[in-house]
Scaffold this motif. Structure first.
Motif, short mmCIF file in Angstrom:
data_model
loop_
_atom_site.label_atom_id
_atom_site.label_comp_id
_atom_site.label_asym_id
_atom_site.label_seq_id
_atom_site.Cartn_x
_atom_site.Cartn_y
_atom_site.Cartn_z
N VAL A 51 0.84 -1.20 0.00
CA VAL A 51 0.00 0.00 0.00
C VAL A 51 0.87 1.25 0.00
CG1 VAL A 51 -1.63 1.34 1.40
CG2 VAL A 51 -1.98 -1.11 1.10
N ALA A 52 1.92 1.24 0.84
CA ALA A 52 2.80 2.41 0.91
C ALA A 52 3.52 2.66 -0.40
CB ALA A 52 3.83 2.21 2.04
N ALA A 53 3.97 1.58 -1.06
CA ALA A 53 4.74 1.74 -2.29
C ALA A 53 3.86 2.07 -3.48
CB ALA A 53 5.54 0.47 -2.56
N ILE A 54 2.71 1.41 -3.58
CA ILE A 54 1.89 1.54 -4.79
C ILE A 54 0.86 2.65 -4.66
CG2 ILE A 54 0.25 0.33 -6.28
CD1 ILE A 54 1.68 -2.29 -5.43
N VAL A 55 0.14 2.68 -3.53
CA VAL A 55 -0.95 3.64 -3.36
C VAL A 55 -0.42 5.00 -2.91
CG1 VAL A 55 -3.10 4.13 -2.15
CG2 VAL A 55 -2.57 1.79 -2.86
N GLN A 56 0.45 5.00 -1.89
CA GLN A 56 0.90 6.26 -1.32
C GLN A 56 2.07 6.88 -2.10
OE1 GLN A 56 1.58 5.00 2.75
NE2 GLN A 56 -0.55 5.39 3.32
N ALA A 57 3.09 6.06 -2.40
CA ALA A 57 4.24 6.58 -3.15
C ALA A 57 3.98 6.59 -4.66
CB ALA A 57 5.48 5.75 -2.84
N LYS A 58 2.90 5.94 -5.08
CA LYS A 58 2.48 5.91 -6.49
C LYS A 58 3.57 5.34 -7.42
CE LYS A 58 -0.76 9.74 -5.90
NZ LYS A 58 -1.89 8.81 -5.71
N LEU A 59 4.28 4.32 -6.93
CA LEU A 59 5.24 3.63 -7.77
C LEU A 59 4.49 2.73 -8.75
CD1 LEU A 59 7.93 2.54 -5.14
CD2 LEU A 59 8.04 4.48 -6.72
N PRO A 60 5.09 2.40 -9.89
CA PRO A 60 4.48 1.38 -10.76
C PRO A 60 4.26 0.09 -9.98
CG PRO A 60 6.29 2.48 -11.87
CD PRO A 60 6.32 2.95 -10.45
N ILE A 61 3.18 -0.61 -10.29
CA ILE A 61 2.80 -1.77 -9.49
C ILE A 61 3.92 -2.80 -9.43
CG2 ILE A 61 1.23 -3.75 -9.38
CD1 ILE A 61 -1.01 -1.97 -10.24
N GLU A 62 4.57 -3.08 -10.57
CA GLU A 62 5.64 -4.07 -10.58
C GLU A 62 6.78 -3.65 -9.66
OE1 GLU A 62 4.29 -2.69 -13.20
OE2 GLU A 62 3.16 -4.32 -14.15
N LEU A 63 7.18 -2.38 -9.74
CA LEU A 63 8.24 -1.87 -8.86
C LEU A 63 7.78 -1.87 -7.41
CD1 LEU A 63 11.00 -0.59 -8.46
CD2 LEU A 63 9.98 1.65 -8.97
N GLY A 64 6.49 -1.54 -7.19
CA GLY A 64 5.96 -1.54 -5.83
C GLY A 64 6.01 -2.92 -5.20
N TYR A 65 5.71 -3.94 -5.99
CA TYR A 65 5.81 -5.31 -5.48
C TYR A 65 7.24 -5.63 -5.10
CZ TYR A 65 1.12 -7.18 -6.34
OH TYR A 65 -0.22 -7.48 -6.26
N PHE A 66 8.18 -5.24 -5.95
CA PHE A 66 9.60 -5.50 -5.68
C PHE A 66 10.04 -4.80 -4.40
CE2 PHE A 66 14.09 -4.33 -6.12
CZ PHE A 66 14.66 -5.57 -6.34
#
Length: 291
Positions: A51-66
């Motif tokens: 949630v922090a990486a993808i929703v809040q930091a708005k990283l691309p989903i693939e990078l957020g998973y990594f």
């Protein structure tokens, strides 16, 4: 028939999440003899890292998973250094209490950081569906099953085809003997906790789009994963997989065809039945056979 197929796919997908969480249980238990009672909070933290990486930091989903998986791997390392390593020469109950205490601390820290309101983590596959034999199947559910299968295959290769895996299995059999023959016991145990945390991260990332991310979500996941390990057999990776899928199917099918009110009771009733009739589980070994 179409509804049954849809329910089965959803049940296997949810069971795959439970299986990953149960594998985290099994890996730690096999190597250390300790049940990690913070396993549910590991899954919860993996979800909120996503949630922090993808929703809040708005990283691309693939990078957020990594980023989320990497963050949980680092957390597993810190957990080993801060909890297991200082307590490993103490009675086992001290380490277990330590995992409980840290799990409570993790839940309250998540409450302070992310707040009490549930969050929704998007799926890399969006809301797309497929039509299979007349049934509407979520692409995320199918992807969850496939990703879990790939992770399990990778875990099998790690445990049975690499030196690290052989060291883990040797230490699980006899820690002192492994130390005497020169195996890096401390480093291997550290790798065990890191691997368990990574499995929990994948479980959290895969269940995030199915459920709302909530600081209390770890408790039901941990209970279902524990039931899966009991049914499949403590110390058995195949048992964790089969037990997780079984619990997921019982939960989904029981809620649809019996009652959603007591859907959790069904899985735990089966678990109690195994404890009474076959306490070693499906793939577990009898206590008298060990050694």
């Amino acid at each position: 028939m179409q509804q049954l197929l849809q329910l089965v796919v959803n049940g296997v997908a949810l069971g795959s999440v439970y299986a990953l969480a149960a594998i985290g249980f099994v890996i730690v238990y096999s190597a250390t003899g300790i049940v990690n009672f913070a396993a549910g909070q590991f899954v919860m933290l993996g979800t909120f890292f996503g949630v922090a990486a993808i929703v809040q930091a708005k990283l691309p989903i693939e990078l957020g998973y990594f980023v989320a998986v990497g963050g949980m791997a680092v957390f597993g390392l810190l957990f080993f250094l801060g909890v297991h390593l200082p307590l490993r020469k103490r009675p086992v109950v001290s380490v277990i209490i330590g995992t409980v205490a840290v799990g409570i601390a993790m839940q309250n820290a998540a409450l302070l950081i992310w707040g009490p309101w549930p969050a929704r983590m998007p799926s890399p596959f969006g809301d797309h569906t497929l039509s299979l034999a007349g049934a509407t199947i979520s692409v995320h559910a199918i992807a969850t099953i496939v990703i879990t299968a790939v992770l399990i295959a990778g875990l099998y290769a790690l445990l049975y085809r690499t030196g690290v895996g052989r060291s883990m299995r040797a230490i699980a059999q006899d820690t002192e003997a492994a130390r005497l023959i020169g195996l890096p016991v401390t480093l291997t145990l550290m790798a065990t906790w890191v691997l368990a945390a990574a499995c929990s991260a994948f479980a959290g990332l895969l269940v995030g789009p199915m459920w709302f991310a909530d600081v209390n979500m770890g408790d039901p996941v941990a209970l279902k994963a524990f039931a899966a390990t009991v049914i499949g057999g403590f110390g058995s990776v195949p048992g964790a997989i089969l037990g997780g899928v079984f619990v997921g199917l019982v939960e989904i099918l029981g809620a649809s065809y019996l009652t959603s009110t007591y859907k959790d009771l069904l899985a735990f009733a089966v678990m109690i039945g195994f404890l009474l009739l076959r306490p070693q589980g499906i793939f577990g070994e009898k206590i008298g056979d060990r050694g």
